[in-house]
Design a protein around this motif. Structure first.
Motif, short mmCIF file in Angstrom:
data_model
loop_
_atom_site.label_atom_id
_atom_site.label_comp_id
_atom_site.label_asym_id
_atom_site.label_seq_id
_atom_site.Cartn_x
_atom_site.Cartn_y
_atom_site.Cartn_z
N ALA A 1 -11.18 -10.31 -10.21
CA ALA A 1 -11.08 -11.87 -10.52
C ALA A 1 -9.77 -12.41 -10.09
CB ALA A 1 -11.24 -12.27 -11.99
N GLY A 2 -8.83 -11.56 -9.75
CA GLY A 2 -7.38 -11.81 -9.45
C GLY A 2 -6.33 -11.07 -9.66
N SER A 3 -5.84 -10.30 -8.82
CA SER A 3 -4.80 -9.15 -9.31
C SER A 3 -3.51 -10.21 -9.44
CB SER A 3 -4.71 -8.19 -8.24
OG SER A 3 -5.85 -7.28 -8.07
N THR A 4 -2.75 -9.59 -10.28
CA THR A 4 -1.17 -10.17 -10.32
C THR A 4 -0.11 -9.14 -10.36
OG1 THR A 4 -1.26 -9.66 -13.01
CG2 THR A 4 -2.03 -11.90 -12.02
N GLU B 1 2.33 -8.48 -2.05
CA GLU B 1 1.52 -9.62 -1.61
C GLU B 1 0.13 -9.35 -1.80
OE1 GLU B 1 2.56 -9.79 2.50
OE2 GLU B 1 4.61 -10.32 1.96
N ILE B 2 -0.49 -10.21 -2.41
CA ILE B 2 -1.98 -10.33 -3.02
C ILE B 2 -2.67 -11.32 -2.15
CG2 ILE B 2 -3.59 -10.69 -4.79
CD1 ILE B 2 -1.08 -9.72 -6.88
N ASP B 3 -3.52 -10.67 -1.44
CA ASP B 3 -4.62 -11.56 -0.52
C ASP B 3 -5.95 -11.08 -0.99
OD1 ASP B 3 -5.88 -13.29 1.16
OD2 ASP B 3 -5.16 -11.94 3.08
N GLY B 4 -6.64 -11.87 -1.96
CA GLY B 4 -7.90 -11.46 -2.20
C GLY B 4 -7.87 -10.18 -2.98
N GLN B 5 -8.63 -9.12 -2.29
CA GLN B 5 -8.62 -7.68 -2.94
C GLN B 5 -7.62 -6.73 -2.23
OE1 GLN B 5 -10.70 -7.31 -5.74
NE2 GLN B 5 -10.93 -9.36 -5.49
N THR B 6 -6.83 -7.38 -1.40
CA THR B 6 -5.78 -6.50 -0.75
C THR B 6 -4.34 -6.62 -1.12
OG1 THR B 6 -7.26 -6.59 1.42
CG2 THR B 6 -4.84 -5.75 1.58
N ILE B 7 -3.80 -5.52 -1.70
CA ILE B 7 -2.51 -5.63 -2.25
C ILE B 7 -1.49 -4.87 -1.40
CG2 ILE B 7 -1.28 -4.96 -4.35
CD1 ILE B 7 -3.74 -6.58 -4.82
N THR B 8 -0.61 -5.66 -0.75
CA THR B 8 0.30 -4.96 0.01
C THR B 8 1.85 -5.05 -0.70
OG1 THR B 8 -0.92 -6.03 1.70
CG2 THR B 8 1.41 -5.08 2.25
N ILE B 9 2.26 -3.99 -0.55
CA ILE B 9 3.74 -3.50 -1.00
C ILE B 9 4.87 -3.63 0.03
CG2 ILE B 9 5.37 -1.56 -1.80
CD1 ILE B 9 2.80 -0.28 -3.17
N THR B 10 5.58 -4.38 -0.17
CA THR B 10 6.55 -4.99 0.99
C THR B 10 8.03 -4.31 1.11
OG1 THR B 10 7.17 -7.05 0.32
CG2 THR B 10 5.12 -6.77 1.80
N GLU B 11 8.36 -3.84 0.02
CA GLU B 11 9.55 -3.45 -0.28
C GLU B 11 9.61 -2.10 -0.94
OE1 GLU B 11 12.07 -6.14 -2.25
OE2 GLU B 11 11.28 -7.69 -1.27
#
Length: 108
Positions: free
Chosen positions: A24-27, A34-44
């Motif tokens: 329903a929405g990751s936090t 960065e959260i884009d729908g069901q894709t969670i991206t670690i940037t640091e």
């Protein structure tokens, strides 16, 4: 090749970024995720603690090639229908560990 810290599965929870997975929405507790729908991206670089469920999602690690990331699974259940549940696009080293006493599932 590996330092003592690399081989140590412990982490400081007070300094970790927490990510709660949800269809329903990751936090996340920090902008380094960065959260884009069901894709969670670690940037640091850093330690990231994941809990919750993604029924068709993915964690992507995309940091500088000199940076290290520790992913801690703390009751996480991640399914990705078309690729790896955890995908390392770029990093020096990525460590996946589990929180003590938890069950975690990664499914492709």
């Amino acid at each position: 090749m590996f330092t003592d810290r690399d081989l140590d599965g412990t982490y400081d929870a007070s300094e970790a970024v927490t990510v709660t997975l949800s269809d329903a929405g990751s936090t996340a507790s920090d902008d380094s995720v960065e959260i884009d729908g069901q894709t969670i991206t670690i940037t640091e670089e850093g330690v990231y603690v994941f809990s919750g469920t993604l029924s068709d999602g993915q964690i992507i690690v995309d940091v500088e090639d000199s940076e290290k990331v520790q992913i801690v699974l703390n009751g996480a259940d991640i399914t990705c229908s078309d690729s790896a549940a955890i995908y390392v696009l770029n990093a020096d080293k990525v460590f996946v560990t589990t929180a003590s006493g938890t069950e975690n599932t990664l499914t492709v």
